[in-house]
Design an enzyme around this catalytic site. Structure first.
Site, PDB file in Angstrom:
ATOM      1  N   LYS A  77       1.111  -1.191   0.275  1.00 61.62           N
ATOM      2  CA  LYS A  77      -0.207   0.149   0.023  1.00 61.62           C
ATOM      3  C   LYS A  77       0.517   1.101   0.013  1.00 61.62           C
ATOM      4  O   LYS A  77       1.646   1.448   1.240  1.00 61.62           O
ATOM      5  CB  LYS A  77      -0.823   0.113   1.226  1.00 61.62           C
ATOM      6  CG  LYS A  77      -1.793   1.064   1.499  1.00 61.62           C
ATOM      7  CD  LYS A  77      -3.041   1.315   2.488  1.00 61.62           C
ATOM      8  CE  LYS A  77      -3.788   2.232   2.365  1.00 61.62           C
ATOM      9  NZ  LYS A  77      -5.135   1.562   3.640  1.00 61.62           N
ATOM     10  N   SER A 155      -9.520   2.009   3.331  1.00 64.00           N
ATOM     11  CA  SER A 155      -8.676   2.567   1.375  1.00 64.00           C
ATOM     12  C   SER A 155      -8.104   1.605   1.140  1.00 64.00           C
ATOM     13  O   SER A 155      -7.060   2.012   0.342  1.00 64.00           O
ATOM     14  CB  SER A 155      -7.795   3.603   2.332  1.00 64.00           C
ATOM     15  OG  SER A 155      -7.271   2.680   3.592  1.00 64.00           O
ATOM     16  N   SER A 179      -9.983  -0.585   7.220  1.00 72.57           N
ATOM     17  CA  SER A 179      -9.683  -0.238   5.650  1.00 72.57           C
ATOM     18  C   SER A 179      -8.469  -1.605   4.839  1.00 72.57           C
ATOM     19  O   SER A 179      -8.336  -1.680   4.238  1.00 72.57           O
ATOM     20  CB  SER A 179      -8.491   0.749   5.913  1.00 72.57           C
ATOM     21  OG  SER A 179      -8.974   2.185   6.110  1.00 72.57           O
TER      22      SER A 179
END
Length: 447
Positions: A77, A155, A179
């Protein structure tokens, strides 16, 4: 069938595959113009990944591989520092930031174990949404009903899609309010939120220092258990499933089922029935401290003021480059007073203590990860609907962050059906116990 960490480790050990073959397969999937690679990844480290794969193959031939997992591709990420890379956190506002000088400790641990990063994945800007939309780099689509263009969840959107589509074997994400678990649920994979203090946050762009945690997304509970151990600096091991018969699982009566759509309701009830049929002792229990959370946050939560503290100088300099839907939420944090913040942290401690006492008799709490299936991106055009759906997706998983607990989402839908996540929440520090419970539940749902 998605690849698993353990399956790749065994194939590497037997010579059935090589690190170079695994990397090339992932890179080809990322590059496929008909796939989601261009939206799931912000940058791809193709040549570096190939070089690392060749090096690990050479080490394995010499019997010098650093771990059984050496040569397995993973995705990162775009919150994590990798030395030499710019960490943009999915934002144009950090596009001209200086490259990281050192690896985040979590990245260093993954590299020391021999995992190979194939690229940096897309995400909600600054990790501030459960939707997964990004106006700067595009929004990767959930693998389900792709023709209808459904959200991936956020996210950690790109990380989930990368795993679900085979662009990486596992991926790293962050989890401040769900997330890792929300995109796992909407993309049909497993996502894990550890007890936050187990995994160092250094070298990762923060959202909320009180709530942030770092976790893996993978094809199985074992995938997440292995990578979680690496991230925490522990010795990886496959989780030993608890006997399902007699397992004590509690479904909270409060909040969890509010607003559930028919698909999630039917899928969740079928999963509960399957676990009960195999001997799990499942009861619906009232946990009244859960009802105290919303009043405690009536003057604002922890994420707003803590994110504003980090962002205020960047907002002053480059606020026009932010996603407006992210910027408005961060700026709202400026309105919280110091007294309100102190009161909230004190209330949080009281609620955590009350919940710890109430949940002690149970092996885990059981609930839907999200009360709805993945909405279509077109449904989010209006701000009001965007914020409503965002709050709905975050509601259940964010309780685990507020309560400082570990939690995992695993798919409970039938093959080909709309992805639905089943969330198990353990105790603070009870990560090993939760993995043992999750492994048993995963096996039972697959039976």
């Amino acid at each position: 069938m998605l690849r698993t960490v353990q399956g790749c480790a065994e194939a590497l050990a037997s010579g059935a595959t090589t690190a170079r073959a695994l990397v090339e397969d992932c890179l080809a999937t990322i590059a496929d113009p008909a796939g989601e690679g261009a939206r799931a990844f912000i940058s791809v480290s193709a040549e570096a990944a190939r070089a690392a794969a060749d090096a690990h193959d050479a080490l394995r031939r010499a019997g010098r591989q650093p771990s059984p997992y050496a040569g397995i591709p993973f995705a990162v990420k775009d919150l994590f520092d990798i030395a030499g890379d710019v960490t943009t956190a999915g934002s144009r506002a950090l596009a001209d930031a200086a490259p990281a000088r050192t690896h985040a400790p979590t990245i260093a641990r993954m590299l020391a174990a021999g995992f190979i990063p194939v690229g940096r994945t897309n995400m909600t800007e600054f990790a501030y949404s459960g939707i997964g939309a990004n106006p700067h780099y595009g929004t990767p689509l959930s693998p389900w009903d792709r023709a209808s263009a459904r959200i991936p969840g956020g996210s950690s959107s790109g990380s989930a899609v990368a795993v679900a589509d085979g662009m990486a074997v596992v991926a790293l994400g962050s989890d401040t309010g769900g997330s890792c678990r929300i995109p796992a649920a909407l993309c049909g994979i497993v996502g894990y939120k550890p007890t936050a203090r187990r995994v160092p946050l250094d070298g990762v762009v923060p959202l909320s220092g009180s709530l942030d945690s770092l976790g893996p997304l993978g094809a199985s509970v074992a995938c997440c258990a292995i990578v979680d151990a690496v991230l925490a600096g522990d010795v990886p091991a496959l989780p030993t499933p608890r006997p399902l018969a007699g397992l004590r699982l509690a479904i909270p009566r409060e909040i969890m089922r509010d607003g559930m759509d028919a698909t999630v309701a039917a899928t969740f009830e079928r999963a509960v029935a399957a676990l009960a049929a195999q001997g799990a002792r499942i009861t619906e229990v009232s946990f009244s401290p859960l009802l105290d959370i919303a009043p405690a946050m009536s003057r604002g939560g922890l994420t707003g003021p803590e994110s504003y503290d980090w962002h205020r100088d960047l907002l002053a300099a480059k606020g026009d480059l932010y996603d407006p839907r992210v910027r408005i939420r961060i700026e709202a944090g400026a309105a919280m007073t110091a007294a309100d913040y102190v009161a909230l942290t004190a209330a949080r401690r009281r609620i955590i203590a009350a919940m710890d006492a109430r949940t002690a008799p149970f092996d885990a709490l059981l609930m839907p990860t999200c009360p709805i299936v993945a909405p279509r991106i077109a449904e989010l055009a209006e701000d009001a609907e965007y914020y409503r759906l965002n709050a709905l997706l975050l509601r259940n998983p964010s309780l685990g962050n507020f309560l400082d607990r570990c939690a995992i989402s695993l798919p409970c839908n039938r093959p080909g059906a709309a992805p639905v996540g089943l969330m198990l929440m353990g105790e603070t520090g009870g990560d090993a116990a939760l993995f043992a419970v999750a492994a048993a539940v995963e096996a039972a749902l697959a039976a």
